[in-house]
Design an enzyme around this catalytic site. Structure first.
Site, PDB file in Angstrom:
ATOM      1  N   ILE A   1      88.625 140.740  42.433  1.00 30.60           N
ATOM      2  CA  ILE A   1      88.157 142.016  42.998  1.00 30.60           C
ATOM      3  C   ILE A   1      87.662 142.987  41.912  1.00 30.60           C
ATOM      4  O   ILE A   1      86.795 143.815  42.178  1.00 30.60           O
ATOM      5  CB  ILE A   1      89.278 142.667  43.853  1.00 30.60           C
ATOM      6  CG1 ILE A   1      88.714 143.683  44.834  1.00 30.60           C
ATOM      7  CG2 ILE A   1      90.358 143.283  42.975  1.00 30.60           C
ATOM      8  CD1 ILE A   1      89.708 144.137  45.886  1.00 30.60           C
TER       9      ILE A   1
ATOM     10  N   ASN B   1     102.693 149.093  44.631  1.00 36.31           N
ATOM     11  CA  ASN B   1     104.091 149.258  45.047  1.00 36.31           C
ATOM     12  C   ASN B   1     104.352 150.743  45.297  1.00 36.31           C
ATOM     13  O   ASN B   1     103.546 151.594  44.912  1.00 36.31           O
ATOM     14  CB  ASN B   1     105.053 148.677  44.003  1.00 36.31           C
ATOM     15  CG  ASN B   1     104.752 149.190  42.612  1.00 36.31           C
ATOM     16  OD1 ASN B   1     104.826 150.390  42.363  1.00 36.31           O
ATOM     17  ND2 ASN B   1     104.363 148.297  41.706  1.00 36.31           N
TER      18      ASN B   1
ATOM     19  N   ASP C   1      97.350 144.064  41.505  1.00 34.73           N
ATOM     20  CA  ASP C   1      97.713 145.344  40.877  1.00 34.73           C
ATOM     21  C   ASP C   1      97.579 145.230  39.348  1.00 34.73           C
ATOM     22  O   ASP C   1      96.951 146.080  38.692  1.00 34.73           O
ATOM     23  CB  ASP C   1      99.159 145.680  41.283  1.00 34.73           C
ATOM     24  CG  ASP C   1      99.543 147.124  41.047  1.00 34.73           C
ATOM     25  OD1 ASP C   1      98.683 147.911  40.634  1.00 34.73           O
ATOM     26  OD2 ASP C   1     100.721 147.453  41.274  1.00 34.73           O
TER      27      ASP C   1
ATOM     28  N   TYR D   1     104.604 139.914  48.191  1.00 34.80           N
ATOM     29  CA  TYR D   1     105.269 140.463  49.374  1.00 34.80           C
ATOM     30  C   TYR D   1     105.377 139.467  50.528  1.00 34.80           C
ATOM     31  O   TYR D   1     105.995 139.772  51.550  1.00 34.80           O
ATOM     32  CB  TYR D   1     104.587 141.765  49.823  1.00 34.80           C
ATOM     33  CG  TYR D   1     104.931 142.966  48.959  1.00 34.80           C
ATOM     34  CD1 TYR D   1     105.798 142.859  47.872  1.00 34.80           C
ATOM     35  CD2 TYR D   1     104.397 144.225  49.222  1.00 34.80           C
ATOM     36  CE1 TYR D   1     106.105 143.958  47.078  1.00 34.80           C
ATOM     37  CE2 TYR D   1     104.709 145.331  48.439  1.00 34.80           C
ATOM     38  CZ  TYR D   1     105.568 145.194  47.363  1.00 34.80           C
ATOM     39  OH  TYR D   1     105.873 146.293  46.580  1.00 34.80           O
TER      40      TYR D   1
HETATM   41  N1  AR6 Z   1      91.463 139.823  42.863  1.00 35.85           N
HETATM   42  C1  AR6 Z   1      91.645 139.699  44.198  1.00 35.85           C
HETATM   43  N2  AR6 Z   1      92.796 139.271  44.766  1.00 35.85           N
HETATM   44  C2  AR6 Z   1      93.804 138.954  43.921  1.00 35.85           C
HETATM   45  C3  AR6 Z   1      93.697 139.060  42.516  1.00 35.85           C
HETATM   46  C4  AR6 Z   1      92.463 139.520  41.988  1.00 35.85           C
HETATM   47  N3  AR6 Z   1      92.266 139.664  40.668  1.00 35.85           N
HETATM   48  N4  AR6 Z   1      94.875 138.670  41.964  1.00 35.85           N
HETATM   49  C5  AR6 Z   1      95.695 138.324  42.980  1.00 35.85           C
HETATM   50  N5  AR6 Z   1      95.037 138.480  44.166  1.00 35.85           N
HETATM   51  P1  AR6 Z   1      99.782 140.553  45.327  1.00 35.85           P
HETATM   52  P2  AR6 Z   1     101.278 142.007  47.404  1.00 35.85           P
HETATM   53  C6  AR6 Z   1      95.500 138.216  45.541  1.00 35.85           C
HETATM   54  O1  AR6 Z   1     100.994 139.805  44.922  1.00 35.85           O
HETATM   55  O2  AR6 Z   1     101.676 140.734  48.043  1.00 35.85           O
HETATM   56  C7  AR6 Z   1     102.421 143.696  42.660  1.00 35.85           C
HETATM   57  O3  AR6 Z   1     103.274 143.413  41.609  1.00 35.85           O
HETATM   58  C8  AR6 Z   1      96.667 137.285  45.713  1.00 35.85           C
HETATM   59  O4  AR6 Z   1      96.231 135.917  45.616  1.00 35.85           O
HETATM   60  O5  AR6 Z   1      98.896 141.096  44.279  1.00 35.85           O
HETATM   61  O6  AR6 Z   1     100.783 143.133  48.266  1.00 35.85           O
HETATM   62  C9  AR6 Z   1     102.502 145.133  43.126  1.00 35.85           C
HETATM   63  O7  AR6 Z   1     102.811 146.012  42.075  1.00 35.85           O
HETATM   64  C10 AR6 Z   1      97.118 137.643  47.119  1.00 35.85           C
HETATM   65  O8  AR6 Z   1      96.340 136.930  48.079  1.00 35.85           O
HETATM   66  O9  AR6 Z   1     100.145 141.830  46.270  1.00 35.85           O
HETATM   67  C11 AR6 Z   1     103.587 145.078  44.150  1.00 35.85           C
HETATM   68  O10 AR6 Z   1     104.858 145.175  43.554  1.00 35.85           O
HETATM   69  C12 AR6 Z   1      96.778 139.138  47.234  1.00 35.85           C
HETATM   70  O11 AR6 Z   1      95.939 139.430  46.099  1.00 35.85           O
HETATM   71  C13 AR6 Z   1     103.421 143.721  44.767  1.00 35.85           C
HETATM   72  O12 AR6 Z   1     102.786 142.910  43.781  1.00 35.85           O
HETATM   73  C14 AR6 Z   1      97.973 140.074  47.205  1.00 35.85           C
HETATM   74  O13 AR6 Z   1      98.941 139.594  46.283  1.00 35.85           O
HETATM   75  C15 AR6 Z   1     102.528 143.760  45.973  1.00 35.85           C
HETATM   76  O14 AR6 Z   1     102.532 142.497  46.576  1.00 35.85           O
END
Ligand code: AR6
Length: 178
Positions: free
Chosen positions: A17, A30, A40, A127
């Site tokens: 992204i 978070n 994030d 999450y």
């Molecule tokens: N671009 C797009 N999507 C991505 C990228 C990227 N560079 N990297 C990962 N994803 P997550 P959550 C996808 O864990 O579940 C953090 O530590 C990933 O494959 O990022 O909402 C925060 O600080 C997945 O499909 O977010 C919170 O503590 C999606 O993004 C916690 O994680 C969401 O995965 C939030 O957890």
């Protein structure tokens, strides 16, 4: 892959992204806006340390709500920090909270004359939200919002699939995608 609804292009796009040239990207943050892993972490790395300072200044974001910062070194103008629910089996209001994330981001986009916005799969990583259910909610909220919103600036909405599960769920959920 894309489809159109009420004149707005909705894309399912595979990749990072932080590389997208859009007006706003959404961060799956978070509650403490402290930065973290997943998307994030990628957003904070690409935006530079000013982003964490701006987040610390805001301090807190309740689950389902959204807070805005500049994009700093990112190609986007804004980062919308929203906090998705932790998946606890589905009986603890997860669906409503995830729906609120999408609706509140779209509303904020309209308030800031955003023309293009990209969403990651909020809650689908650490999450633990099941990808297919989450993509259903994303599509439904976007679809409903575009049907109901009186006037808005949006021309392009990108749903970003970074992993296979989200990509496959997106392909199943978005109608008429080609
Ligand atoms: N671009 C797009 N999507 C991505 C990228 C990227 N560079 N990297 C990962 N994803 P997550 P959550 C996808 O864990 O579940 C953090 O530590 C990933 O494959 O990022 O909402 C925060 O600080 C997945 O499909 O977010 C919170 O503590 C999606 O993004 C916690 O994680 C969401 O995965 C939030 O957890």
């Amino acid at each position: 892959m894309l489809t159109r609804k009420h004149g707005v292009t909705i894309e399912l796009w595979r990749g990072d992204i932080t590389r997208l040239e859009v007006d706003a990207i959404v961060n799956a943050a978070n509650n403490g806006l402290r930065g973290g892993g997943g998307v994030d972490g990628a957003i904070h790395r690409a935006a530079g340390p000013e982003l964490l300072q701006a987040c610390m200044h805001i301090g807190h974001c309740p689950t389902g709500e959204v807070r805005l910062t500049p994009g700093f070194r990112l190609p986007c103008r804004y980062v919308f920090h929203t906090v998705g629910p932790v998946w606890r089996g589905g009986d603890e209001g997860e669906e409503t909270l995830l729906a609120n994330c999408y609706r509140n981001c779209l509303q904020l986009a309209a308030e800031h004359a955003v023309r293009s916005i990209a969403f990651p799969a909020i809650s689908c990583g650490v999450y633990g939200y099941p990808a297919l259910s989450a993509m259903h909610i994303a599509w439904q909220q976007i679809s409903d919002w575009l049907t109901e919103a009186p006037e808005h600036s949006l021309q392009r909405i990108v749903l970003v699939a970074y992993d296979d599960a989200v990509w496959q769920a997106g392909c199943r959920v978005m109608p008429g995608i080609s």
